[in-house]
Design a protein around this motif. Structure first.
Motif, PDB file in Angstrom:
ATOM      1  N   ASP A  21      39.976  27.375  37.622  1.00  0.00           N
ATOM      2  CA  ASP A  21      40.775  28.243  38.484  1.00  0.00           C
ATOM      3  C   ASP A  21      40.221  29.655  38.398  1.00  0.00           C
ATOM      4  O   ASP A  21      39.611  30.038  37.394  1.00  0.00           O
ATOM      5  CB  ASP A  21      42.242  28.245  38.060  1.00  0.00           C
ATOM      6  N   PHE A  22      40.462  30.433  39.441  1.00  0.00           N
ATOM      7  CA  PHE A  22      39.941  31.790  39.518  1.00  0.00           C
ATOM      8  C   PHE A  22      41.086  32.733  39.843  1.00  0.00           C
ATOM      9  O   PHE A  22      41.786  32.546  40.837  1.00  0.00           O
ATOM     10  CB  PHE A  22      38.857  31.853  40.600  1.00  0.00           C
ATOM     11  N   LEU A  23      41.302  33.716  38.988  1.00  0.00           N
ATOM     12  CA  LEU A  23      42.351  34.710  39.180  1.00  0.00           C
ATOM     13  C   LEU A  23      41.711  36.088  39.215  1.00  0.00           C
ATOM     14  O   LEU A  23      40.728  36.342  38.513  1.00  0.00           O
ATOM     15  CB  LEU A  23      43.353  34.671  38.020  1.00  0.00           C
ATOM     16  N   GLU A  30      38.930  48.844  40.593  1.00  0.00           N
ATOM     17  CA  GLU A  30      38.143  47.793  39.962  1.00  0.00           C
ATOM     18  C   GLU A  30      38.893  46.488  40.078  1.00  0.00           C
ATOM     19  O   GLU A  30      40.117  46.461  40.155  1.00  0.00           O
ATOM     20  CB  GLU A  30      37.940  48.066  38.470  1.00  0.00           C
ATOM     21  N   LEU A  31      38.151  45.420  40.061  1.00  0.00           N
ATOM     22  CA  LEU A  31      38.753  44.099  40.033  1.00  0.00           C
ATOM     23  C   LEU A  31      38.541  43.494  38.651  1.00  0.00           C
ATOM     24  O   LEU A  31      37.424  43.506  38.140  1.00  0.00           O
ATOM     25  CB  LEU A  31      38.101  43.184  41.067  1.00  0.00           C
ATOM     26  N   LEU A  32      39.608  42.991  38.071  1.00  0.00           N
ATOM     27  CA  LEU A  32      39.496  42.218  36.841  1.00  0.00           C
ATOM     28  C   LEU A  32      39.622  40.763  37.255  1.00  0.00           C
ATOM     29  O   LEU A  32      40.619  40.367  37.875  1.00  0.00           O
ATOM     30  CB  LEU A  32      40.594  42.583  35.842  1.00  0.00           C
ATOM     31  N   CYS A  33      38.606  39.972  36.962  1.00  0.00           N
ATOM     32  CA  CYS A  33      38.558  38.572  37.372  1.00  0.00           C
ATOM     33  C   CYS A  33      38.496  37.680  36.143  1.00  0.00           C
ATOM     34  O   CYS A  33      37.851  38.030  35.154  1.00  0.00           O
ATOM     35  CB  CYS A  33      37.322  38.321  38.232  1.00  0.00           C
ATOM     36  N   GLN A  34      39.159  36.531  36.227  1.00  0.00           N
ATOM     37  CA  GLN A  34      39.150  35.572  35.129  1.00  0.00           C
ATOM     38  C   GLN A  34      38.935  34.174  35.677  1.00  0.00           C
ATOM     39  O   GLN A  34      39.533  33.793  36.678  1.00  0.00           O
ATOM     40  CB  GLN A  34      40.475  35.583  34.371  1.00  0.00           C
ATOM     41  N   VAL A  35      38.102  33.439  34.990  1.00  0.00           N
ATOM     42  CA  VAL A  35      37.921  32.033  35.269  1.00  0.00           C
ATOM     43  C   VAL A  35      38.680  31.311  34.167  1.00  0.00           C
ATOM     44  O   VAL A  35      38.446  31.563  32.982  1.00  0.00           O
ATOM     45  CB  VAL A  35      36.431  31.640  35.249  1.00  0.00           C
ATOM     46  N   GLY A  42      48.880  21.834  33.328  1.00  0.00           N
ATOM     47  CA  GLY A  42      48.734  23.023  34.160  1.00  0.00           C
ATOM     48  C   GLY A  42      48.758  24.325  33.389  1.00  0.00           C
ATOM     49  O   GLY A  42      48.624  25.398  33.977  1.00  0.00           O
ATOM     50  N   SER A  43      48.933  24.252  32.074  1.00  0.00           N
ATOM     51  CA  SER A  43      48.917  25.465  31.250  1.00  0.00           C
ATOM     52  C   SER A  43      47.484  25.934  31.036  1.00  0.00           C
ATOM     53  O   SER A  43      46.553  25.125  31.044  1.00  0.00           O
ATOM     54  CB  SER A  43      49.553  25.190  29.887  1.00  0.00           C
ATOM     55  N   ILE A  44      47.320  27.223  30.822  1.00  0.00           N
ATOM     56  CA  ILE A  44      45.982  27.766  30.576  1.00  0.00           C
ATOM     57  C   ILE A  44      45.488  27.294  29.215  1.00  0.00           C
ATOM     58  O   ILE A  44      46.134  27.502  28.196  1.00  0.00           O
ATOM     59  CB  ILE A  44      45.985  29.305  30.645  1.00  0.00           C
ATOM     60  N   GLU A  45      44.349  26.644  29.233  1.00  0.00           N
ATOM     61  CA  GLU A  45      43.745  26.119  28.015  1.00  0.00           C
ATOM     62  C   GLU A  45      42.728  27.108  27.443  1.00  0.00           C
ATOM     63  O   GLU A  45      42.658  27.314  26.241  1.00  0.00           O
ATOM     64  CB  GLU A  45      43.063  24.788  28.334  1.00  0.00           C
ATOM     65  N   SER A  46      41.945  27.711  28.337  1.00  0.00           N
ATOM     66  CA  SER A  46      40.935  28.670  27.879  1.00  0.00           C
ATOM     67  C   SER A  46      40.500  29.556  29.042  1.00  0.00           C
ATOM     68  O   SER A  46      40.757  29.266  30.204  1.00  0.00           O
ATOM     69  CB  SER A  46      39.715  27.943  27.298  1.00  0.00           C
TER      70      SER A  46
END
Length: 108
Positions: A21-23, A30-35, A42-46
């Motif tokens: 997923d991409f947030l 500035e953009l802060l992006c997270q993969v 569905g919980s964030i694993e890493s």
């Protein structure tokens, strides 16, 4: 042309193809992006990689600063007039994330 939308859409395609997923969130220009990788519930694993994205829309240039849990890991600049620099960004992200996760079940 909106460089931010163009680049974010291309990064998103690469990330989704690799089953992540991409947030992203814009703050102070500035953009802060997270993969992120999610578990089966569905919980964030890493978060394998995150980055700051700075774009100068007028000049058509920008910079990405990549981070992993250990801290900053790389910097890349891009120029919208030079497609090779955009390709280098996408290739780097795909390389960090590796190949898509595959369901390997028992053979019947």
């Amino acid at each position: 042309m909106n460089i931010k939308k163009l680049l974010l859409s291309q990064i998103e395609k690469v990330v989704f193809d690799l089953r992540y997923d991409f947030l992203y969130e814009e703050e102070y220009g500035e953009l802060l992006c997270q993969v992120i990788q999610r578990d089966s519930s569905g919980s964030i694993e890493s978060t394998p990689i995150s980055f700051h994205l700075r774009i100068n829309e007028e000049k058509g240039t920008g910079q990405l600063i990549y981070y992993q849990a250990q801290g900053e890991m790389n910097r890349q600049s891009f120029d919208i007039e030079n497609p090779d620099t955009i390709l280098a960004v996408l290739t780097f992200i795909a390389g960090v994330l590796g190949s898509p996760k595959k369901n390997v079940g028992p053979k019947s």
